[in-house]
Design an enzyme around this catalytic site. Structure first.
Site, PDB file in Angstrom:
ATOM      1  N   SER A 171     -20.231  -3.853 -25.726  1.00  0.00           N
ATOM      2  CA  SER A 171     -19.088  -3.170 -26.439  1.00  0.00           C
ATOM      3  C   SER A 171     -18.392  -4.199 -27.458  1.00  0.00           C
ATOM      4  O   SER A 171     -17.863  -3.637 -28.345  1.00  0.00           O
ATOM      5  CB  SER A 171     -18.105  -2.727 -25.534  1.00  0.00           C
ATOM      6  OG  SER A 171     -17.372  -3.643 -24.922  1.00  0.00           O
ATOM      7  N   GLY A 172     -18.766  -5.357 -27.605  1.00  0.00           N
ATOM      8  CA  GLY A 172     -17.944  -6.228 -28.393  1.00  0.00           C
ATOM      9  C   GLY A 172     -16.841  -6.657 -27.890  1.00  0.00           C
ATOM     10  O   GLY A 172     -16.001  -7.468 -28.196  1.00  0.00           O
ATOM     11  N   GLY A 173     -16.230  -6.086 -26.621  1.00  0.00           N
ATOM     12  CA  GLY A 173     -15.126  -6.651 -26.049  1.00  0.00           C
ATOM     13  C   GLY A 173     -15.372  -7.920 -25.186  1.00  0.00           C
ATOM     14  O   GLY A 173     -16.670  -8.283 -25.041  1.00  0.00           O
ATOM     15  N   VAL A 174     -14.461  -8.765 -24.709  1.00  0.00           N
ATOM     16  CA  VAL A 174     -14.719  -9.928 -24.169  1.00  0.00           C
ATOM     17  C   VAL A 174     -15.441  -9.973 -22.869  1.00  0.00           C
ATOM     18  O   VAL A 174     -16.237 -10.638 -22.541  1.00  0.00           O
ATOM     19  CB  VAL A 174     -13.189 -10.631 -24.120  1.00  0.00           C
ATOM     20  CG1 VAL A 174     -12.284  -9.836 -23.175  1.00  0.00           C
ATOM     21  CG2 VAL A 174     -13.513 -12.110 -23.302  1.00  0.00           C
ATOM     22  N   ASP A 175     -15.248  -8.739 -22.225  1.00  0.00           N
ATOM     23  CA  ASP A 175     -16.015  -8.720 -20.854  1.00  0.00           C
ATOM     24  C   ASP A 175     -17.309  -8.787 -20.941  1.00  0.00           C
ATOM     25  O   ASP A 175     -18.331  -9.421 -20.377  1.00  0.00           O
ATOM     26  CB  ASP A 175     -15.497  -7.608 -19.877  1.00  0.00           C
ATOM     27  CG  ASP A 175     -13.803  -7.747 -19.654  1.00  0.00           C
ATOM     28  OD1 ASP A 175     -13.133  -8.515 -19.995  1.00  0.00           O
ATOM     29  OD2 ASP A 175     -13.240  -6.591 -19.529  1.00  0.00           O
ATOM     30  N   SER A 176     -17.749  -7.790 -21.714  1.00  0.00           N
ATOM     31  CA  SER A 176     -19.207  -7.369 -21.930  1.00  0.00           C
ATOM     32  C   SER A 176     -19.801  -8.611 -22.529  1.00  0.00           C
ATOM     33  O   SER A 176     -21.049  -9.035 -22.282  1.00  0.00           O
ATOM     34  CB  SER A 176     -19.654  -6.073 -22.395  1.00  0.00           C
ATOM     35  OG  SER A 176     -18.988  -5.998 -23.541  1.00  0.00           O
ATOM     36  N   THR A 177     -19.150  -9.208 -23.563  1.00  0.00           N
ATOM     37  CA  THR A 177     -19.548 -10.250 -24.393  1.00  0.00           C
ATOM     38  C   THR A 177     -19.919 -11.540 -23.144  1.00  0.00           C
ATOM     39  O   THR A 177     -21.018 -12.176 -23.501  1.00  0.00           O
ATOM     40  CB  THR A 177     -18.654 -10.690 -25.477  1.00  0.00           C
ATOM     41  OG1 THR A 177     -18.518  -9.480 -26.137  1.00  0.00           O
ATOM     42  CG2 THR A 177     -19.463 -11.769 -26.181  1.00  0.00           C
ATOM     43  N   GLU A 204       4.045 -10.787  -5.923  1.00  0.00           N
ATOM     44  CA  GLU A 204       3.171 -10.987  -6.853  1.00  0.00           C
ATOM     45  C   GLU A 204       3.609 -10.528  -8.308  1.00  0.00           C
ATOM     46  O   GLU A 204       2.811 -10.943  -9.245  1.00  0.00           O
ATOM     47  CB  GLU A 204       2.122 -10.196  -6.436  1.00  0.00           C
ATOM     48  CG  GLU A 204       1.989  -8.911  -6.528  1.00  0.00           C
ATOM     49  CD  GLU A 204       2.660  -8.104  -5.046  1.00  0.00           C
ATOM     50  OE1 GLU A 204       3.451  -8.844  -4.445  1.00  0.00           O
ATOM     51  OE2 GLU A 204       2.569  -7.105  -4.478  1.00  0.00           O
ATOM     52  N   LYS A 219      -9.329 -11.115 -16.088  1.00  0.00           N
ATOM     53  CA  LYS A 219      -9.412 -11.311 -17.549  1.00  0.00           C
ATOM     54  C   LYS A 219      -9.491 -12.515 -18.243  1.00  0.00           C
ATOM     55  O   LYS A 219     -10.184 -13.068 -18.751  1.00  0.00           O
ATOM     56  CB  LYS A 219      -8.366 -10.158 -18.153  1.00  0.00           C
ATOM     57  CG  LYS A 219      -8.576  -9.844 -19.623  1.00  0.00           C
ATOM     58  CD  LYS A 219      -9.326  -8.560 -19.873  1.00  0.00           C
ATOM     59  CE  LYS A 219      -9.817  -8.233 -21.000  1.00  0.00           C
ATOM     60  NZ  LYS A 219     -10.769  -6.931 -20.973  1.00  0.00           N
ATOM     61  N   HIS A 231       8.268  -7.515  -3.641  1.00  0.00           N
ATOM     62  CA  HIS A 231       6.460  -7.877  -4.116  1.00  0.00           C
ATOM     63  C   HIS A 231       6.583  -9.354  -4.813  1.00  0.00           C
ATOM     64  O   HIS A 231       7.329  -9.478  -5.919  1.00  0.00           O
ATOM     65  CB  HIS A 231       6.317  -7.085  -5.219  1.00  0.00           C
ATOM     66  CG  HIS A 231       5.891  -5.805  -4.593  1.00  0.00           C
ATOM     67  ND1 HIS A 231       4.450  -5.540  -4.089  1.00  0.00           N
ATOM     68  CD2 HIS A 231       6.548  -4.642  -4.351  1.00  0.00           C
ATOM     69  CE1 HIS A 231       4.499  -4.406  -3.555  1.00  0.00           C
ATOM     70  NE2 HIS A 231       5.680  -3.819  -3.629  1.00  0.00           N
ATOM     71  N   GLY A 264       0.772  -1.242   0.209  1.00  0.00           N
ATOM     72  CA  GLY A 264       0.076  -0.021  -0.027  1.00  0.00           C
ATOM     73  C   GLY A 264       1.051   1.301   0.073  1.00  0.00           C
ATOM     74  O   GLY A 264       2.119   1.212   0.095  1.00  0.00           O
ATOM     75  N   CYS A 298       5.239  -6.152   1.336  1.00  0.00           N
ATOM     76  CA  CYS A 298       5.795  -4.950   1.510  1.00  0.00           C
ATOM     77  C   CYS A 298       4.975  -4.207   2.501  1.00  0.00           C
ATOM     78  O   CYS A 298       5.370  -4.215   3.800  1.00  0.00           O
ATOM     79  CB  CYS A 298       5.193  -4.212   0.088  1.00  0.00           C
ATOM     80  SG  CYS A 298       6.010  -2.560  -0.469  1.00  0.00           S
ATOM     81  N   TYR A 299       4.128  -3.313   2.434  1.00  0.00           N
ATOM     82  CA  TYR A 299       3.558  -2.493   3.317  1.00  0.00           C
ATOM     83  C   TYR A 299       3.007  -3.620   4.494  1.00  0.00           C
ATOM     84  O   TYR A 299       2.882  -3.293   5.656  1.00  0.00           O
ATOM     85  CB  TYR A 299       2.137  -1.393   2.892  1.00  0.00           C
ATOM     86  CG  TYR A 299       1.524  -1.191   4.110  1.00  0.00           C
ATOM     87  CD1 TYR A 299       2.049   0.144   4.551  1.00  0.00           C
ATOM     88  CD2 TYR A 299       0.374  -1.485   4.529  1.00  0.00           C
ATOM     89  CE1 TYR A 299       1.314   0.896   5.724  1.00  0.00           C
ATOM     90  CE2 TYR A 299      -0.236  -0.820   5.615  1.00  0.00           C
ATOM     91  CZ  TYR A 299       0.226   0.342   6.189  1.00  0.00           C
ATOM     92  OH  TYR A 299      -0.544   1.002   7.173  1.00  0.00           O
TER      93      TYR A 299
END
Ligand code: XMP
Length: 584
Positions: A219-225, A167, A367, A165, A51, A78-79
């Site tokens: 929108s045609g993007g993978v998420d909204s589809t 990650e 994603k 880090h 953080g 880290c933090y």
């Protein structure tokens, strides 16, 4: 299902930690760090994130001491490392001692956390404060020359923490450390897979929607589809209305392509041409957050108009393809600093969320998990494999300026000439938003390693800049002119973007980049400047410049300079952080 909780202290990497845990096959969830200890019950372990604060700052994120008496293992990063030391009465040194970037740890003592690591391991550091003395019961497990307590552990209580880090990919064996924590220390089995969640996600949609209808912007993007497909499968087509808005900021030919792709899936999408409304609302606006707010709210206006046309009563919810990282990048978790307003998170949407009127079926997924669900749903590969495209579209890649201006000289660096461009772009530094003038380098060596080094050098040592570009072709652009989002400028950007995508296909480089924004700057010697932003990334949270071959880039710049309004072509050579992917 075994679960690990990630306690969020506001770091931009919090989601990355959770995602990496899921990659180990273990379900993870994020909670605010100050949550009551009872919230951790049922978890097999917890991780305290990084953080932007110091444990000594007034109001800095703190953890309830009860979290350490539940008998479940903990890992601080880290933090989180400093917070664990502080909470358990070790000694944290407030520091001007800053350490950013690569370092090497020496593993001093064997432990279950460091099992399988070599004696020396490269790691990624980003911190100001450091732990001077571990709390009672802890041993120092690893050190770097600048940080004696780089890792510490208490085997009896199963508490471990690291200053670096684990990650990020710059810590090559970070994943092994996380695996040691979740499997060896917490005893989790690998029983999580997003692809296996389809039935549960559909059940969630049915519960959340109740008897209401759903209005969905696609929108045609993978998420909204993927989100839209889940909702229609769960509720049936008659209860879901899918609409696609042509904002005017889509790519060339995109509206036609998307309508056709959905048509092939048997989905009847309403296509709404709202471009006139969007251009009018954005006339004279240059400031990035103002642009984003207007666009986000315009979506709601268009939605209201569409609902009125449909004649629906009040019994409906708004469906959105928001995914997990979208919520943190806009300051969505309680502790995180606001970098950008995500278009799914503007004021009016927040009001609808508070009123329980927003349905976000994939808001807990990352994603790559969304793509996995998309494959399970048997969506066509061309929809699943598309490069991510932001909701506000080309509007955040077409930079605007309220005034004329000129470049300012900057000191030459590593044999490159330097100047500060007369425009600002957004970046993310030390977990905070920045809005600064990019540096333009020219001359010197055309070599990706040299450019990466000089880029880091500039942003680390010259605080005035958060982004570095390199002149690929044309004379160095020096003069900014007053310019806004107009149809003419967007058409120019669409054409340049289309040429870049065609070139990617011709050169067989489409899969060499994760995303390739093409940016238009109102700078030139009468005309405009194009910036190329090819990046490699896993999820957009961090990114590297994709080192595309310079001979291929020369063929691209020739195609772009062929556009009479284009004066120069620059290559963005900054990683994220300190620059974001989009310029805004
Ligand atoms: P930045 O510029 O923050 O972008 O480094 C990270 C990733 O997020 C995408 N992006 C968005 N996607 N709505 C979206 O759906 C948005 O408002 C938005 N803003 C940025 C960006 O394209 C990149 O992949």
């Amino acid at each position: 299902m075994d679960k690990i909780v990630v306690l969020d202290c506001g770091g931009q990497y919090t989601h990355l930690i959770a995602r990496k845990v899921r990659e180990c096959g273990v379900y993870s969830e994020i909670l605010p760090v100050d949550c009551p200890p009872e919230a951790l019950r049922g978890a097999k372990g917890f991780i305290i994130s990084g953080g932007p604060s110091s444990v000594y700052d007034a109001g800095s994120p703190q953890i309830q001491s009860g979290c350490f008496t539940l008998g479940i293992p903990a890992l601080g990063i880290c933090y989180g490392h400093q917070l664990m030391a502080h909470a358990l009465h070790g000694d944290v040194q407030p520091g001007d001692h800053r350490e950013f970037g690569p370092a090497e740890i020496e593993v001093l003592d064997s432990s279950r956390l460091t099992k399988g690591l070599s004696a020396h391991e490269p790691v990624w550091m980003s911190h100001g404060d450091l732990v001077r003395e571990p709390p009672a019961g802890f041993r120092v497990l690893a050190s770097t020359p600048g940080c004696r307590v780089a890792a510490m552990g208490d085997d009896a209580r199963r508490f471990y923490s690291v200053q670096f880090h684990v990650e990020v990919t710059h810590t090559p064996h970070g994943k092994a450390i996380l695996q040691n924590f979740v499997h060896e220390i917490c005893g989790c089995s690998s029983d999580w897979s997003a692809g296996e969640r389809v039935a549960a996600l559909e059940e969630h949609v049915r519960k959340a929607a109740g008897n209401r209808r759903v209005f969905f912007f696609v929108s045609g993007g993978v998420d909204s589809t993927v989100a839209f497909t889940l909702v229609t499968r769960a509720l049936g087509r008659e209860r879901v209305h899918g609409a696609y808005i042509d904002t005017g900021f889509m790519r060339q030919g995109e509206t036609r392509e998307i309508a056709a792709a959905f048509g092939a899936l048997g989905v009847d999408l309403e296509v709404i041409d709202a471009s006139e409304q969007f251009f009018r609302a954005l006339d004279g606006v240059a400031e990035p957050e103002a642009k984003r707010k207007i666009i986000g709210e315009m979506f709601i206006t268009v939605q209201d108009q569409a609902i009125a046309r449909l004649g629906w009563d009040d019994n409906w919810v708004l469906g959105q393809g928001t995914i997990y990282p979208d919520t943190i990048e806009s300051g969505g978790t309680k502790q995180s600093a606001k970098i950008k307003t995500h278009h799914n998170r503007v004021g009016k949407v927040e009001e609808m969320i508070a009123a329980g009127r927003v349905l976000e079926p994939i808001a807990e997924l990352y994603k790559d998990e969304v793509r996995e669900v998309g494959r399970k749903l048997e969506l066509p590969t061309e929809l699943i494999a598309r490069h991510p495209f932001p909701g506000p579209g080309l509007a955040i890649r077409c930079l605007c300026s309220t005034e004329d201006g000129a470049s300012t000289p900057a000191p030459p660096v590593n044999g490159y000439d330097a100047a500060r461009l007369p425009i600002k772009s957004v970046g993310v530094q030390g977990d905070f938003r920045s809005y600064k003038q990019p540096t333009l380098l020219s001359g010197g060596r055309r070599d990706h390693a040299a450019l990466s080094e000089v880029s880091g050098l500039v942003t680390n040592t010259q605080r005035e800049s958060n982004r570095v570009t390199y002149l690929l072709a044309g004379p160095a652009p020096t003069r900014a002119h007053r310019a806004f989002l107009t149809r003419e400028r967007i058409a120019l950007l669409q054409e340049a973007d289309a040429r870049v995508r065609q070139w990617l296909r011709d050169e067989k480089l489409s899969t060499a980049v994760w995303q390739f924004p093409v940016v238009l700057l109102p700078i030139g010697n009468g005309g405009e400047t194009i910036v190329l932003r090819p990046v490699e990334s896993e999820d957009g949270m961090t990114a590297h410049v994709a080192p595309l071959p310079f001979d291929a880039l020369d063929r691209l710049t020739a195609r772009l300079l062929d556009l009479s309004a284009v004066d120069a072509v620059l290559l963005d050579i900054s990683h994220k952080p300190p620059a974001t992917i989009e310029w805004e």
